[in-house]
Scaffold this active site. Sequence first.
Site, PDB file in Angstrom:
ATOM      1  N   HIS A   1       0.852  -1.177   0.000  1.00 52.76           N
ATOM      2  CA  HIS A   1       0.000   0.000   0.000  1.00 52.76           C
ATOM      3  C   HIS A   1       0.896   1.238   0.000  1.00 52.76           C
ATOM      4  O   HIS A   1       2.052   1.192   0.406  1.00 52.76           O
ATOM      5  CB  HIS A   1      -0.901   0.014   1.219  1.00 52.76           C
ATOM      6  CG  HIS A   1      -1.927  -1.077   1.218  1.00 52.76           C
ATOM      7  ND1 HIS A   1      -2.980  -1.095   2.097  1.00 52.76           N
ATOM      8  CD2 HIS A   1      -2.064  -2.186   0.444  1.00 52.76           C
ATOM      9  CE1 HIS A   1      -3.723  -2.161   1.870  1.00 52.76           C
ATOM     10  NE2 HIS A   1      -3.189  -2.838   0.879  1.00 52.76           N
TER      11      HIS A   1
ATOM     12  N   GLU B   1       0.903   3.759   1.971  1.00 53.97           N
ATOM     13  CA  GLU B   1       1.355   4.123   3.312  1.00 53.97           C
ATOM     14  C   GLU B   1       2.574   3.294   3.724  1.00 53.97           C
ATOM     15  O   GLU B   1       3.537   3.819   4.284  1.00 53.97           O
ATOM     16  CB  GLU B   1       0.227   3.917   4.330  1.00 53.97           C
ATOM     17  CG  GLU B   1      -1.009   4.751   4.047  1.00 53.97           C
ATOM     18  CD  GLU B   1      -2.019   4.029   3.159  1.00 53.97           C
ATOM     19  OE1 GLU B   1      -3.217   4.361   3.246  1.00 53.97           O
ATOM     20  OE2 GLU B   1      -1.616   3.137   2.382  1.00 53.97           O
TER      21      GLU B   1
ATOM     22  N   CYS C   1      -6.204   1.569   5.099  1.00 55.77           N
ATOM     23  CA  CYS C   1      -6.956   0.387   5.511  1.00 55.77           C
ATOM     24  C   CYS C   1      -6.648   0.080   6.972  1.00 55.77           C
ATOM     25  O   CYS C   1      -5.800   0.727   7.601  1.00 55.77           O
ATOM     26  CB  CYS C   1      -6.595  -0.804   4.625  1.00 55.77           C
ATOM     27  SG  CYS C   1      -4.911  -1.419   4.876  1.00 55.77           S
TER      28      CYS C   1
ATOM     29  N   CYS D   1      -2.881  -0.767   7.574  1.00 53.17           N
ATOM     30  CA  CYS D   1      -2.010   0.400   7.477  1.00 53.17           C
ATOM     31  C   CYS D   1      -2.165   1.301   8.698  1.00 53.17           C
ATOM     32  O   CYS D   1      -1.185   1.875   9.176  1.00 53.17           O
ATOM     33  CB  CYS D   1      -2.297   1.165   6.192  1.00 53.17           C
ATOM     34  SG  CYS D   1      -1.714   0.327   4.688  1.00 53.17           S
TER      35      CYS D   1
END
Length: 247
Positions: free
Chosen positions: A64, A66, A96, A99
């Site tokens: 992701h 992040e 999410c 994360c």
Amino acid sequence: MTSSTETGHPSRSASHRWKIQPKEFRAIFDPSAFPKLTYLLYEIKWGSSTKFWRKWCPNTPTQHAEINCLENDFKAIHHRPSVRCSIIWFLSWSPCGLCCRLIIHFLRAHPKVSLQIYIGRLFRLRDERNRQGLRDLVSSGVNIYIMSLPAYDYCWRTFVDHRVREDDIYWPCYFTPWMIFYMLEFQCILQVMMAIWTPARCRRLSPSGSALRSSQKYSRAAKMRSVRLGYPKSKEQEVALSRRFTT
């Protein structure tokens, strides 16, 4: 991906090579669209300095945005643990649940770091893991906001490679209904944490009638079309990821 260090607002004489193209920014940050990519724009300020380190990164086939940012772009923080650091993120999709947990691990490992997050859209907003993750971030001291028109305009002027003077202002008014929708949804998520409003009362804040049916349709479309890659398959993989930010 490239990077740049700037003081205050970028000047027209500064290099534009690291910035996002206007068409790309519009496609990724339009809150009425559901792109498969996630972009994270950020700026870092150290101590009382007036200089900012600005950069951006996307999600990758295995991470992701992040996690990509924390693992690959913030390594310098490990070498300056005694210096206060202010970080601002502008995310096209909200983090999410996983994360959110990894961000909390990172902040606990770096107590001198403060983080603000501006969100363009809520990612899979009916998934309770994602909702609880956002509540946990707020409980951990992270300030989270839904992006407003001034935030979009700031990103446009700061991170986008527009060279025509007429394009200095980015003020798409058709964003407003979507911003209101996500703001109300985000408030409902937080009200559960504060135990002030009941779920029924939160539902009364959401659009009604045809607007509600429309929002439900777009929520289903977002769930089907929004792809966030790199979610761990087991608890062991999540623990392994979190250790990268605490060791």
